[in-house]
Design a protein around this motif. Structure first.
Motif, PDB file in Angstrom:
ATOM      1  N   LEU A  27       0.790  -1.286  -0.033  1.00 53.59           N
ATOM      2  CA  LEU A  27       0.034  -0.035  -0.091  1.00 53.59           C
ATOM      3  C   LEU A  27       0.978   1.385   0.015  1.00 53.59           C
ATOM      4  N   TYR A  28       1.933   1.284   0.879  1.00 56.77           N
ATOM      5  CA  TYR A  28       2.648   2.580   0.949  1.00 56.77           C
ATOM      6  C   TYR A  28       4.161   1.982   1.023  1.00 56.77           C
ATOM      7  N   PRO A  29       4.703   1.882  -0.122  1.00 58.59           N
ATOM      8  CA  PRO A  29       6.279   1.362  -0.085  1.00 58.59           C
ATOM      9  C   PRO A  29       7.387   2.336  -0.057  1.00 58.59           C
ATOM     10  N   GLN A  31       9.148   6.149   1.963  1.00 54.54           N
ATOM     11  CA  GLN A  31       9.079   6.928   3.167  1.00 54.54           C
ATOM     12  C   GLN A  31       8.021   7.978   3.092  1.00 54.54           C
ATOM     13  N   TRP A  32       7.151   7.925   4.377  1.00 51.33           N
ATOM     14  CA  TRP A  32       6.292   9.226   4.496  1.00 51.33           C
ATOM     15  C   TRP A  32       6.720   9.915   5.457  1.00 51.33           C
ATOM     16  N   LEU A  33       6.422  11.325   5.450  1.00 50.82           N
ATOM     17  CA  LEU A  33       7.100  12.429   6.429  1.00 50.82           C
ATOM     18  C   LEU A  33       6.352  11.976   7.803  1.00 50.82           C
ATOM     19  N   ALA A  69       9.491  17.213   2.029  1.00 51.97           N
ATOM     20  CA  ALA A  69       8.524  16.481   1.336  1.00 51.97           C
ATOM     21  C   ALA A  69       7.712  15.270   2.082  1.00 51.97           C
ATOM     22  N   HIS A  70       6.599  15.195   1.644  1.00 54.85           N
ATOM     23  CA  HIS A  70       5.697  14.207   2.264  1.00 54.85           C
ATOM     24  C   HIS A  70       6.049  12.780   1.879  1.00 54.85           C
ATOM     25  N   ILE A  71       6.581  12.543   0.847  1.00 59.09           N
ATOM     26  CA  ILE A  71       7.047  11.320   0.217  1.00 59.09           C
ATOM     27  C   ILE A  71       8.281  11.298  -0.365  1.00 59.09           C
ATOM     28  N   ILE A  72       9.505  10.520   0.069  1.00 60.04           N
ATOM     29  CA  ILE A  72      10.496  10.169  -0.375  1.00 60.04           C
ATOM     30  C   ILE A  72      10.679   8.986  -1.044  1.00 60.04           C
ATOM     31  N   SER A  79       4.206  -0.626  -6.956  1.00 59.08           N
ATOM     32  CA  SER A  79       2.861  -1.082  -6.114  1.00 59.08           C
ATOM     33  C   SER A  79       2.124   0.263  -5.760  1.00 59.08           C
ATOM     34  N   TYR A  80       2.813   1.449  -6.050  1.00 57.73           N
ATOM     35  CA  TYR A  80       2.328   2.754  -5.657  1.00 57.73           C
ATOM     36  C   TYR A  80       1.866   3.664  -6.660  1.00 57.73           C
ATOM     37  N   PHE A  81       0.757   4.414  -6.615  1.00 52.49           N
ATOM     38  CA  PHE A  81       0.501   5.499  -7.439  1.00 52.49           C
ATOM     39  C   PHE A  81      -0.060   6.614  -6.679  1.00 52.49           C
ATOM     40  N   PRO A 156      -5.315  18.434   0.016  1.00 53.43           N
ATOM     41  CA  PRO A 156      -5.690  17.667   1.079  1.00 53.43           C
ATOM     42  C   PRO A 156      -4.700  16.373   1.906  1.00 53.43           C
ATOM     43  N   TRP A 157      -3.822  16.154   0.804  1.00 59.71           N
ATOM     44  CA  TRP A 157      -2.386  15.205   1.432  1.00 59.71           C
ATOM     45  C   TRP A 157      -1.879  15.866   2.466  1.00 59.71           C
ATOM     46  N   GLU A 158      -1.749  16.966   2.202  1.00 62.53           N
ATOM     47  CA  GLU A 158      -0.719  17.866   3.279  1.00 62.53           C
ATOM     48  C   GLU A 158      -1.417  17.867   4.554  1.00 62.53           C
ATOM     49  N   MET A 161      -4.924  14.049   6.370  1.00 61.32           N
ATOM     50  CA  MET A 161      -6.355  13.770   6.702  1.00 61.32           C
ATOM     51  C   MET A 161      -6.878  13.544   5.364  1.00 61.32           C
ATOM     52  N   ASP A 162      -6.512  12.773   4.453  1.00 58.77           N
ATOM     53  CA  ASP A 162      -6.543  13.414   2.855  1.00 58.77           C
ATOM     54  C   ASP A 162      -8.523  13.326   2.612  1.00 58.77           C
ATOM     55  N   ASN A 163      -9.066  12.574   2.862  1.00 54.94           N
ATOM     56  CA  ASN A 163     -10.567  12.511   2.701  1.00 54.94           C
ATOM     57  C   ASN A 163     -11.508  12.685   3.768  1.00 54.94           C
ATOM     58  N   GLN A 194     -13.128   1.337   1.762  1.00 58.12           N
ATOM     59  CA  GLN A 194     -12.237   2.090   2.904  1.00 58.12           C
ATOM     60  C   GLN A 194     -11.407   3.046   2.378  1.00 58.12           C
ATOM     61  N   ARG A 195     -11.470   3.442   1.097  1.00 61.08           N
ATOM     62  CA  ARG A 195     -10.707   4.465   0.498  1.00 61.08           C
ATOM     63  C   ARG A 195     -11.255   5.711  -0.167  1.00 61.08           C
ATOM     64  N   PRO A 196     -10.655   6.539  -0.208  1.00 59.59           N
ATOM     65  CA  PRO A 196     -11.106   7.892  -1.009  1.00 59.59           C
ATOM     66  C   PRO A 196     -11.804   7.386  -2.210  1.00 59.59           C
ATOM     67  N   ASP A 200     -12.712  12.239  -5.654  1.00 61.32           N
ATOM     68  CA  ASP A 200     -11.663  12.937  -4.911  1.00 61.32           C
ATOM     69  C   ASP A 200     -10.255  12.645  -5.756  1.00 61.32           C
ATOM     70  N   TYR A 201      -9.991  11.354  -6.067  1.00 62.37           N
ATOM     71  CA  TYR A 201      -8.581  11.225  -6.783  1.00 62.37           C
ATOM     72  C   TYR A 201      -8.526  12.111  -7.803  1.00 62.37           C
ATOM     73  N   ASP A 202      -9.339  12.378  -8.775  1.00 58.43           N
ATOM     74  CA  ASP A 202      -9.138  12.940 -10.041  1.00 58.43           C
ATOM     75  C   ASP A 202      -8.824  14.592  -9.389  1.00 58.43           C
ATOM     76  N   ARG A 345     -14.418   4.624   6.050  1.00 58.16           N
ATOM     77  CA  ARG A 345     -13.893   4.966   4.784  1.00 58.16           C
ATOM     78  C   ARG A 345     -12.842   5.994   5.458  1.00 58.16           C
ATOM     79  N   TYR A 346     -11.565   5.485   5.600  1.00 55.11           N
ATOM     80  CA  TYR A 346     -10.271   6.114   5.777  1.00 55.11           C
ATOM     81  C   TYR A 346     -10.575   7.436   6.811  1.00 55.11           C
ATOM     82  N   TRP A 347     -10.423   8.832   6.308  1.00 53.97           N
ATOM     83  CA  TRP A 347     -10.641   9.843   7.182  1.00 53.97           C
ATOM     84  C   TRP A 347     -12.092  10.295   7.512  1.00 53.97           C
TER      85      TRP A 347
END
Ligand code: DGY
Length: 419
Positions: A27-29, A31-33, A69-72, A79-81, A156-158, A161-163, A194-196, A200-202, A345-347
């Motif tokens: 899901l998250y491969p 490094q997240w801040l 940055a929020h992802i390195i 596996s991630y987009f 919202p990703w910043e 609490m994305d969605n 359980q996801r956005p 929202d993704y668009d 659903r997530y957040w």
């Protein structure tokens, strides 16, 4: 208890990629801040050197202007987009082009205070100090150029609490740009419920494309974005992190006037987020000046920064009490009485471990030890009953989202000693 601590340590080891910890395999491969900051607290309970290494790797993602940055994207992973090619930030190592809740100075201070190896901790904290200062300067400069005391988030990703339903109305104003066909990967790891949602993704991606086209130039982003919010959660965590940065500056004999200025400005700015009629904090849409009606778990984070008066804190506690009448487990991410509350659903409803940890510390700061204890007990019960999930159903306790999740494991390790 020993067995669960052992499981938690095993999860951190399994998610270790040699210097940084991924939140969850598949899901998250990367490094997240803010994930990594909580992971460092967990590592510190059995390997202090590794904890400091986690933060050093985080700063490999710091931009020359100070942004973290929020992802390195340390190593390519299909596996991630959206991956590094979508962000196209030209940083080495590749990173995203936005940030995430600024808890890192707080975590550095906590690592120092909890350290068994004082010399190791002092050396690392000393080395990190100028980088932390640069990050805070960037936040207060690039994201509050008019010195209002309220720092803006531009995606919202910043907020982390994305969605959250708190962003719905603002996000609807984001024009969807012509996007090349894309395939989400998150819904191949976790149930769609359980996801956005796709709409929202668009918009998440449309914001990224707009920022990429502007070369991530901070002034242009701040001026031209269609998503500009003073998030009560992000601002509260920054206020607390400024307080912790000030403590570090004093410890290291560094100048402190600039930080004191930010703290003062933050306290004044925060008054605009307090809704005295309802006795709660609300985020603000900075493009329209409108207060955001949806109340979320972020509304309790000002306690962590010592922002409310004693009377205001009491009113926040009353809200939490009402929430506790509606759900079995505190703290759901959205007011359970709100029509947008979705417990799976997530957040939009679930309980998150790191949010409970932050709010519990805030409650203790104001003397509400019993309620802080309840927040901790709820988390332990959830983890013992359902395993180390990313988030949990606040009514049934079902584990949701990613499994073998790093920050859940890390905070299970870092929390018990605190009572
Ligand atoms: C995701 O991909 O879901 C993240 O939250 C964005 O950082």
């Amino acid at each position: 208890m020993k067995a669960i601590r052992q499981q938690a340590a095993d999860i951190l080891r399994a998610n270790d990629r040699g210097g940084f910890t991924i939140p969850a395999a598949g899901l998250y491969p990367y490094q997240w801040l803010w994930d990594s900051c909580f992971c460092a607290l967990g590592w510190a309970t059995f390997d202090e050197k590794r904890a400091w290494e986690e933060l050093s790797w985080l700063f490999k993602g710091q931009w020359p202007d100070g942004m973290l940055a929020h992802i390195i994207f340390h190593h390519p992973d299909p596996s991630y987009f959206p991956g590094p090619e979508v962000w196209a930030t030209h940083h080495d190592p590749p990173t995203s082009g936005i940030t995430q809740p600024p808890v890192v100075a707080t975590i550095v201070r906590q690592l120092l205070e909890r350290a068994c190896d004082r010399t190791l901790a002092q050396d690392h904290a000393r080395q990190l100090y100028p980088k932390l200062l640069a990050f805070h300067r960037w936040l207060h400069g690039a994201r509050d150029p008019e010195h209002t005391g309220l720092v803006a988030v531009l995606h919202p990703w910043e907020t982390g609490m994305d969605n959250s339903p708190a962003w719905d109305t603002t996000l609807e104003q984001v024009p969807i740009v012509q996007l090349p066909p894309y395939q989400r990967k998150d819904t191949s790891h976790v149930a769609e419920t359980q996801r956005p949602r796709p709409k929202d993704y668009d918009r998440y991606l449309s914001l990224v494309v707009g920022y990429r086209e502007r070369g991530y130039e901070p002034e242009a982003l701040y001026r031209e974005t269609s998503f500009k919010v003073a998030d009560v959660g992000f601002c509260a965590l920054l206020q607390r992190a400024d307080e912790d940065l000030l403590a570090l500056a004093q410890m290291f004999g560094e100048p402190s006037a600039e930080i004191e200025g930010w703290l003062d400005r933050g306290r004044k700015g925060f008054r605009k987020l307090w809704d005295d009629h309802s006795g709660i904090y609300r985020s603000l849409n900075l493009s329209t000046g409108e207060s955001i009606p949806v109340i979320t778990s972020a509304s309790f984070l000002p306690l962590f920064a010592g922002l409310p008066s004693a009377e205001e804190a009491q009113r926040l506690v009353e809200h939490l009490g009402h929430w506790g009448d509606e759900v079995r487990y505190l703290v759901p991410s959205t007011d359970p009485a709100d029509p947008h509350f979705e417990p799976e659903r997530y957040w939009r409803g679930p309980v998150w471990v790191q949010v409970n940890w932050l709010i519990a510390q805030g409650l203790k700061r104001y003397g509400y030890a019993a309620l802080a204890g309840r927040l901790r007990e709820d988390i332990f019960e959830l983890v013992e009953g359902s395993g180390f999930h990313e988030y949990y159903h606040p009514v049934t306790g079902e584990g949701l989202g990613g499994r073998a999740f790093s920050w859940t494991a890390a905070l299970l390790l870092a929390w018990p000693g605190e009572g």
